[in-house]
Design a protein around this motif. Sequence first.
Motif, PDB file in Angstrom:
ATOM      1  N   ILE A 325       9.545   0.440  12.920  1.00  0.00           N
ATOM      2  CA  ILE A 325      10.359   1.432  13.630  1.00  0.00           C
ATOM      3  C   ILE A 325      10.754   2.565  12.691  1.00  0.00           C
ATOM      4  N   ARG A 326      11.170   2.236  11.484  1.00  0.00           N
ATOM      5  CA  ARG A 326      11.593   3.260  10.531  1.00  0.00           C
ATOM      6  C   ARG A 326      10.456   4.207  10.158  1.00  0.00           C
ATOM      7  N   MET A 327       9.254   3.670  10.047  1.00  0.00           N
ATOM      8  CA  MET A 327       8.119   4.491   9.638  1.00  0.00           C
ATOM      9  C   MET A 327       7.449   5.191  10.827  1.00  0.00           C
ATOM     10  N   GLY A 328       7.940   4.928  12.028  1.00  0.00           N
ATOM     11  CA  GLY A 328       7.419   5.598  13.210  1.00  0.00           C
ATOM     12  C   GLY A 328       6.021   5.188  13.599  1.00  0.00           C
ATOM     13  N   ARG A 329       5.629   3.984  13.267  1.00  0.00           N
ATOM     14  CA  ARG A 329       4.269   3.525  13.574  1.00  0.00           C
ATOM     15  C   ARG A 329       4.129   3.033  15.013  1.00  0.00           C
ATOM     16  N   VAL A 330       5.251   2.746  15.670  1.00  0.00           N
ATOM     17  CA  VAL A 330       5.212   2.200  17.021  1.00  0.00           C
ATOM     18  C   VAL A 330       5.599   3.290  18.015  1.00  0.00           C
ATOM     19  N   LYS A 331       4.743   3.551  18.969  1.00  0.00           N
ATOM     20  CA  LYS A 331       4.986   4.576  19.982  1.00  0.00           C
ATOM     21  C   LYS A 331       5.682   3.946  21.190  1.00  0.00           C
ATOM     22  N   THR A 332       6.950   3.646  21.017  1.00  0.00           N
ATOM     23  CA  THR A 332       7.685   2.955  22.086  1.00  0.00           C
ATOM     24  C   THR A 332       7.885   3.824  23.319  1.00  0.00           C
ATOM     25  N   GLU A 333       7.765   5.141  23.170  1.00  0.00           N
ATOM     26  CA  GLU A 333       7.969   6.019  24.323  1.00  0.00           C
ATOM     27  C   GLU A 333       6.887   5.834  25.383  1.00  0.00           C
ATOM     28  N   LYS A 334       5.776   5.190  25.033  1.00  0.00           N
ATOM     29  CA  LYS A 334       4.694   4.958  25.990  1.00  0.00           C
ATOM     30  C   LYS A 334       4.813   3.605  26.694  1.00  0.00           C
ATOM     31  N   PHE A 335       5.737   2.786  26.241  1.00  0.00           N
ATOM     32  CA  PHE A 335       5.844   1.422  26.775  1.00  0.00           C
ATOM     33  C   PHE A 335       6.169   1.412  28.265  1.00  0.00           C
ATOM     34  N   HIS A 336       7.051   2.294  28.704  1.00  0.00           N
ATOM     35  CA  HIS A 336       7.528   2.241  30.087  1.00  0.00           C
ATOM     36  C   HIS A 336       6.378   2.391  31.084  1.00  0.00           C
ATOM     37  N   GLU A 337       5.553   3.400  30.903  1.00  0.00           N
ATOM     38  CA  GLU A 337       4.451   3.621  31.834  1.00  0.00           C
ATOM     39  C   GLU A 337       3.429   2.491  31.774  1.00  0.00           C
ATOM     40  N   GLN A 338       3.241   1.917  30.577  1.00  0.00           N
ATOM     41  CA  GLN A 338       2.298   0.799  30.453  1.00  0.00           C
ATOM     42  C   GLN A 338       2.817  -0.435  31.181  1.00  0.00           C
ATOM     43  N   VAL A 339       4.103  -0.723  31.035  1.00  0.00           N
ATOM     44  CA  VAL A 339       4.694  -1.869  31.738  1.00  0.00           C
ATOM     45  C   VAL A 339       4.659  -1.638  33.241  1.00  0.00           C
ATOM     46  N   LYS A 340       4.927  -0.415  33.663  1.00  0.00           N
ATOM     47  CA  LYS A 340       4.929  -0.081  35.088  1.00  0.00           C
ATOM     48  C   LYS A 340       3.581  -0.360  35.733  1.00  0.00           C
ATOM     49  N   SER A 341       2.511  -0.131  34.978  1.00  0.00           N
ATOM     50  CA  SER A 341       1.172  -0.372  35.512  1.00  0.00           C
ATOM     51  C   SER A 341       0.772  -1.847  35.464  1.00  0.00           C
ATOM     52  N   MET A 342       1.469  -2.642  34.655  1.00  0.00           N
ATOM     53  CA  MET A 342       1.109  -4.054  34.499  1.00  0.00           C
ATOM     54  C   MET A 342       1.840  -4.970  35.472  1.00  0.00           C
ATOM     55  N   TYR A 343       3.098  -4.658  35.768  1.00  0.00           N
ATOM     56  CA  TYR A 343       3.924  -5.577  36.552  1.00  0.00           C
ATOM     57  C   TYR A 343       4.507  -4.871  37.772  1.00  0.00           C
ATOM     58  N   SER A 344       4.351  -5.508  38.927  1.00  0.00           N
ATOM     59  CA  SER A 344       4.851  -4.945  40.185  1.00  0.00           C
ATOM     60  C   SER A 344       5.234  -6.086  41.127  1.00  0.00           C
ATOM     61  N   TRP A 345       6.416  -5.998  41.710  1.00  0.00           N
ATOM     62  CA  TRP A 345       6.830  -7.026  42.666  1.00  0.00           C
ATOM     63  C   TRP A 345       6.006  -6.954  43.955  1.00  0.00           C
ATOM     64  N   THR A 346       5.491  -5.776  44.267  1.00  0.00           N
ATOM     65  CA  THR A 346       4.618  -5.662  45.431  1.00  0.00           C
ATOM     66  C   THR A 346       3.355  -6.493  45.236  1.00  0.00           C
ATOM     67  N   ASP A 347       2.810  -6.449  44.025  1.00  0.00           N
ATOM     68  CA  ASP A 347       1.631  -7.256  43.717  1.00  0.00           C
ATOM     69  C   ASP A 347       1.954  -8.742  43.782  1.00  0.00           C
ATOM     70  N   VAL A 348       3.124  -9.112  43.269  1.00  0.00           N
ATOM     71  CA  VAL A 348       3.548 -10.522  43.331  1.00  0.00           C
ATOM     72  C   VAL A 348       3.676 -10.982  44.783  1.00  0.00           C
ATOM     73  N   ALA A 349       4.255 -10.136  45.635  1.00  0.00           N
ATOM     74  CA  ALA A 349       4.418 -10.487  47.050  1.00  0.00           C
ATOM     75  C   ALA A 349       3.069 -10.631  47.741  1.00  0.00           C
ATOM     76  N   GLU A 350       2.122  -9.748  47.434  1.00  0.00           N
ATOM     77  CA  GLU A 350       0.794  -9.834  48.041  1.00  0.00           C
ATOM     78  C   GLU A 350       0.091 -11.126  47.642  1.00  0.00           C
ATOM     79  N   ARG A 351       0.191 -11.493  46.378  1.00  0.00           N
ATOM     80  CA  ARG A 351      -0.456 -12.728  45.918  1.00  0.00           C
ATOM     81  C   ARG A 351       0.226 -13.959  46.505  1.00  0.00           C
ATOM     82  N   THR A 352       1.540 -13.908  46.626  1.00  0.00           N
ATOM     83  CA  THR A 352       2.270 -15.024  47.249  1.00  0.00           C
ATOM     84  C   THR A 352       1.912 -15.121  48.731  1.00  0.00           C
ATOM     85  N   GLU A 353       1.745 -13.984  49.361  1.00  0.00           N
ATOM     86  CA  GLU A 353       1.348 -13.963  50.776  1.00  0.00           C
ATOM     87  C   GLU A 353      -0.005 -14.647  50.976  1.00  0.00           C
TER      88      GLU A 353
END
Length: 452
Positions: A325-353
């Motif tokens: 973190i101190r050396m700025g090697r991790v681009k945490t600002e991109k994490f949100h969009e990546q997580v958004k594309s990986m996990y969705s409750w709509t997808d969970v509901a469809e698979r449960t259905e």
Amino acid sequence: MLQSGGVESHMYQLATKLIDRGHKVIIITHSYKTRHGVRYLTNGLKVYYVPFFVIYRESTLPTVFSFFPIFRNILIREKIDIVHGHASLSSLCHEAILHARTMGLRTCFTDHSLFGFADAASILTNKLLKFTLSDVDHVICVSHTCKENTVLRAALDPSMVSVIPNAVVAENFKPDPTAASKSHITIVVISRLFYNKGTDLLVAAIPRICELHPSVHFIIAGSGPKAIDLEQMLEKHMLQDRVQMLGPVRHEEVRDVMVRGHIYLHPSLTEAFGTVLVEAASCGLYVVCTRVGGIPEVLPSHMTVFSRPEEDDLVSATSRAIKEIRMGRVKTEKFHEQVKSMYSWTDVAERTERVYEGICTGERVGLMERLKRYYGCGIWAGKLFVLCVVVDSLILVLLEFLFPQSGIDTARSWPTKAPRMTDGGGRRDRSKRRGSNVEAVVEEDLNGVREN
């Protein structure tokens, strides 16, 4: 459900998404202090708070049969087709599946936890799980590690177990770069403070991390019996100015706590999935976690630093994360969009259905076939299980005589989407909503349910 945790959040999010897809969903749980009767939550989700005695960590006293009359009444009133139970340690869940099978309904079970095989508590829990899952239509696990554990514990056919992970509402966990301190590194811990959550590891590691990194601060949120150990550690090492203990926080406040940090520390000793890790990454935090259970399946390697569940390795892994973190090697600002594309409750509901559709087309089994399944659960346990099922069947006959279905009023359904139908081409008919989402809290008395 006032005890907000991973299982409770899973049930709520799944239920609301299934309602959005045109299904009728109700939740049955025990009463919480003054909350009892029936309430409507957002989107018309109906929750029955049954007045049952709670013994430990919001778990009810196992009674096996006393839940049957009111449970049968609710199912008939609401015209329920599938009963979906959650959590291995929920006595209401196990009893509901037993009674639902006795009534000839389809059943499904979701396991959210990992258990051992050697200690007395695990042996009893596993035997109870084997009893319940001997006659269930399908099982869902939140990770592949959880599936392996459940298959071994309950002696299941792996083909009847599906893996559907938890998810996160990414819009509720947006990062805020302005909230974190610019002068020091902040490490956030949000967890129930119990032994299995690694609180002892945390107590041992915090003083060493603070000594190695003078500019590091901690924010700890959560409650539990191990909170006193953390407080004693702070006093012993005089770290009150560097470690802030917030106590319990509501789920809607978790994001505001997370965005104040740079690193999320998760020292759990056992975990089937770990939804909080997804929430932390969505908030833009670099995650340090133990390599146990299903945790390695949750996030990609560039978002996490793994550690063995040992003090020295946890301190070393946290130090590596601080350096990154101190050396700025991790681009945490991109994490949100990546997580958004990986996990969705709509997808969970469809698979449960799809699981629900599969079990509804399966063959129904008679009482003799059910008894054979239970009898094979052990030399002595099998006979006890058979006796329980026979008694449960006799109680159903008695209830049908005393309170016939024709005398039970049908509850009115909340206005929602029309049921999704499949046309000849296999496409779903997305009908328009017949009613709007209205947030309301409606109190009802269960006396009417009991009288019926």
